[in-house]
Design an enzyme around this catalytic site. Structure first.
Site, PDB file in Angstrom:
ATOM      1  N   SER A   1      -4.822   9.483   7.495  1.00 13.16           N
ATOM      2  CA  SER A   1      -3.572   8.862   7.931  1.00 13.16           C
ATOM      3  C   SER A   1      -3.841   7.540   8.661  1.00 13.16           C
ATOM      4  O   SER A   1      -4.479   6.652   8.114  1.00 13.16           O
ATOM      5  CB  SER A   1      -2.788   9.845   8.807  1.00 13.16           C
ATOM      6  OG  SER A   1      -1.469   9.406   9.016  1.00 13.16           O
TER       7      SER A   1
ATOM      8  N   ASP B   1       3.963  12.251  -0.290  1.00 13.30           N
ATOM      9  CA  ASP B   1       3.401  13.490   0.256  1.00 13.30           C
ATOM     10  C   ASP B   1       4.266  14.087   1.360  1.00 13.30           C
ATOM     11  O   ASP B   1       3.771  14.756   2.240  1.00 13.30           O
ATOM     12  CB  ASP B   1       1.983  13.248   0.770  1.00 13.30           C
ATOM     13  CG  ASP B   1       1.933  12.261   1.930  1.00 13.30           C
ATOM     14  OD1 ASP B   1       3.001  11.780   2.372  1.00 13.30           O
ATOM     15  OD2 ASP B   1       0.818  11.974   2.409  1.00 13.30           O
TER      16      ASP B   1
ATOM     17  N   HIS C   1      -4.568  -5.171 -12.761  1.00 15.32           N
ATOM     18  CA  HIS C   1      -4.508  -5.243 -11.301  1.00 15.32           C
ATOM     19  C   HIS C   1      -3.090  -5.595 -10.860  1.00 15.32           C
ATOM     20  O   HIS C   1      -2.454  -6.495 -11.399  1.00 15.32           O
ATOM     21  CB  HIS C   1      -5.475  -6.308 -10.788  1.00 15.32           C
ATOM     22  CG  HIS C   1      -5.501  -6.422  -9.287  1.00 15.32           C
ATOM     23  ND1 HIS C   1      -6.166  -5.521  -8.493  1.00 15.32           N
ATOM     24  CD2 HIS C   1      -4.929  -7.318  -8.449  1.00 15.32           C
ATOM     25  CE1 HIS C   1      -6.014  -5.851  -7.226  1.00 15.32           C
ATOM     26  NE2 HIS C   1      -5.268  -6.949  -7.176  1.00 15.32           N
TER      27      HIS C   1
END
Length: 633
Positions: free
Chosen positions: A195, A461, A505
């Site tokens: 994190s 998430d 990219h």
């Protein structure tokens, strides 16, 4: 320990386990190989936001309660004192929003060592709820890792990066930690950051550029850092940071949202997690410094590419903040006499990630919110005018040999908010009227209404949006091998592989593969043609929560197998095969009630041991199952 591990030599055990714990893996090709004894590697753990214990460093008498604060008492997180002496606890936690100093009556400092990051609030009931790295360290003990092989580097997560160095010399100490580990163990270190710990490590790398002569910078990195594992990294920030700034996030603590907001806005680190645009950058302080332009540091240039103004929402799925404020037609005199903001005619203003990071939001609501002036001060002084670099800008791949970016995905995640005046006094003057979530292929409000925006096929998430987590896919090369495999043990029949996929990219790359229902997968994006001397991989774990990912046994298993593959001299590929996943530990064996025997008979057997209370506990690895590891070479 499983019987298969007993058959492995002691030296291999030290090597293998260390990699399991620290997330390492040395490349097998000459370009990325660590030439030395793998048992000499060290592991450096950098925890995330609010994942380090803070202890009192003063004496504070608390009235109306027998619980006072004395030196070395737990402050973060001691729920007993939080419940019985919340005002004292608040004084020990809060910082001055302008100079980041402690409250006059109490100060707190981060704990040290591994104990500072295992259980934030030890106890029979609170311990399991506040466990962060304890499960991780259990693997250390189970596999016999030496105590001095794992080093935690806790920090005061309330501070901005400049204050971390100014007050605690944190980055000097971190540099010495790497150098001490090299002298103590004889080899480089593996960095495992979770994190906000990734933000800290990124700042350290930029700080190191100015600390070391340019020609020695890459040499120092190669000598001291073998691999970097970025877990749940908010690479472009997190929208929860701005939610915390305007309304407060309690994280389940028994405090009001107003109190949580007051604390959050006193911590300059809250802005460190602010969402920002991938198209906006700041001056390169490194080159300015060595070109004699350091004197111009107060005239930083923050510029955005043309793409920022041609695309919507700064590249994010939607506007992050939509806020109602009194109409501008209301006179300033009337506004000054208003006791609440409910009297004005509401005007809805929307703000993108760029407008959050450059302070436009805080300037727009400066007349309506007392915290705006303080937030603007922190934003300019501690971030825009940072002497090293502006952390609210996108970063390229770190110049480290081996980089693994790991995060959870496919969970409903907040990506935007609607705020309105609550009619209450500060700090409860804003209320969230609606929340925008990213779901698979769409954006929906809290009520279930579909919202316009740039919805992606994958979600985040549950804490950090996918747009921010997946930025590290830009670190991959022009061709990528994609493998999608079930997370549980499997025989290889449900593994999907797509080799040499073209990757441009700046654009996302998605695994276009069919998933079986109710099966969690892990998707590997691995360089097919790596940059010479570099190796990069991205792992996406289905349905893995941001805060729990460091406790994921699937993650630990994959790290172990990657390690086993890497240390084999006959390995022909850079990455471990995903063709099959069998049990590695006794805990992976279980009883198959349908067949009335232990599952995975090839590797597991029924072997009762005194104290077993159910059949599954008696299923253990066979003595010969060490041979199964050879399939991963």
């Amino acid at each position: 320990m499983g019987a298969n591990l007993k058959s492995i030599t002691a030296s291999f055990t030290v090597i293998a386990v260390f990699f399991l714990i620290c997330g390492g893996g040395a490349a097998v090709e000459d370009e990325t190989e660590f030439h030395g004894d793998y048992s000499k590697l060290s592991g450096i753990i950098i925890p995330g936001f609010a994942s380090t214990q803070l202890r009192a460093w003063s004496i504070l008498d608390c009235p109306y309660t027998p619980l006072d604060f004395n030196p070395l008492d737990l402050v973060w997180l001691d729920t007993t004192k939080l419940l019985s002496a919340v005002n004292c606890w608040y004084k020990c936690m809060v910082l001055d929003p302008y100079n980041q100093t402690d409250h006059p009556e109490c100060k707190s400092r981060p704990d040290s060592g591994l104990s500072a990051i295992t259980e934030l609030d030890p106890g029979y009931i609170t311990g399991p709820l506040s466990t962060v790295w304890k499960e991780w360290l259990k693997w250390c003990v189970e596999f016999g890792i030496e105590a001095n092989a794992i080093v935690a580097v806790p920090y005061d997560w309330r501070l901005s990066p400049t204050k971390l160095e100014e007050r605690d010399l944190y980055f000097h100490k971190l540099k010495l930690t790497f150098e001490t580990a090299l002298k103590l163990r004889g080899g480089p270190s593996i960095v495992f950051a979770h994190s906000m710990g990734n933000n800290v490590f990124r700042y350290f790398l930029e700080w190191l550029r100015l600390e070391i002569a340019p020609k020695h910078y890459l040499e120092w990195l190669d000598q001291h850092i073998h691999a970097y594992f970025a877990v749940g990294a908010p690479l472009l920030g997190s929208v929860e940071a701005i939610k915390s700034t305007l309304s407060g996030v309690t994280f389940g603590l028994p405090v009001s949202e107003g109190t949580a907001r007051l604390l959050s806005n006193s911590f300059a680190s809250s802005l460190w997690l602010m969402p920002f645009s991938k198209n906006c950058k700041g001056d390169n302080t490194f080159w300015t410094h060595f070109s004699g332009g350091a004197a111009k540091k107060d005239k930083r240039v923050y510029h955005c590419d043309d793409e920022e103004y041609q695309s919507k929402y700064s590249g994010w799925p939607t506007n992050i903040i939509n806020i109602e404020i009194p109409s501008t037609s209301v006179t300033e005199t009337a506004l000054a006499n208003m006791t609440s903001m409910e009297c004005g005619l509401p005007t809805l203003l929307s703000f993108t990630a760029r407008e959050l990071a450059d302070g436009t939001l805080f300037k727009a609501i400066e007349g309506y919110d007392p915290d705006s002036k303080r937030m603007l001060h922190q934003l300019k002084k501690l971030y825009h005018d940072d002497p090293v670099f502006n952390p609210l800008t996108p970063w390229e791949r770190p110049p480290i040999k081996n980089v693994f970016c790991i995060y959870g995905a496919h969970l409903k995640t907040e990506v935007g908010y609607y705020f309105a005046p609550s009619g209450k006094p500060y700090p409860d003057n804003w209320i969230i009227t609606d929340v925008i979530y990213e779901t698979e292929g769409s954006l929906v409000s809290r009520s279930g209404t579909v919202v316009d925006g740039n919805a992606g096929p994958i979600t985040g998430d549950e804490t950090v949006p996918y747009h921010s987590l997946s930025w590290c896919k830009n670190w991959l090369g022009p061709k990528v091998n994609i493998t999608m495999a079930p997370q549980p043990e499997h025989d290889g029949s449900d593994v999907h592989v797509d080799l040499h996929v073209e990757h441009e990219h700046g654009s996302d790359i998605i695994a276009n593969m069919t998933k079986a229902p109710r099966v969690k997968y892990i998707t590997f994006y691995e360089d097919s043609e790596s940059i010479p001397g570099k190796r990069t991989a991205v792992w996406e774990l289905d349905k893995t929560n941001h805060r729990n990912i460091v406790r994921s046994p699937v993650l630990m298993r994959e790290l172990w197998l990657q390690m086993w593959h890497d240390i084999q001299p006959g390995a022909k590929s850079k990455f471990v095969t995903k063709a099959k996943r069998g049990p590695l530990r006794d805990a992976d064996c279980y009883w198959d009630y349908g067949k009335a025997c232990c599952a995975w008979q090839e590797y597991c057997e029924y072997r009762y041991s005194f104290g077993d209370v159910h059949l599954g506990q008696s299923c253990r690895l066979r003595n010969t199952s060490a041979n199964m590891l050879l399939q991963y070479i």
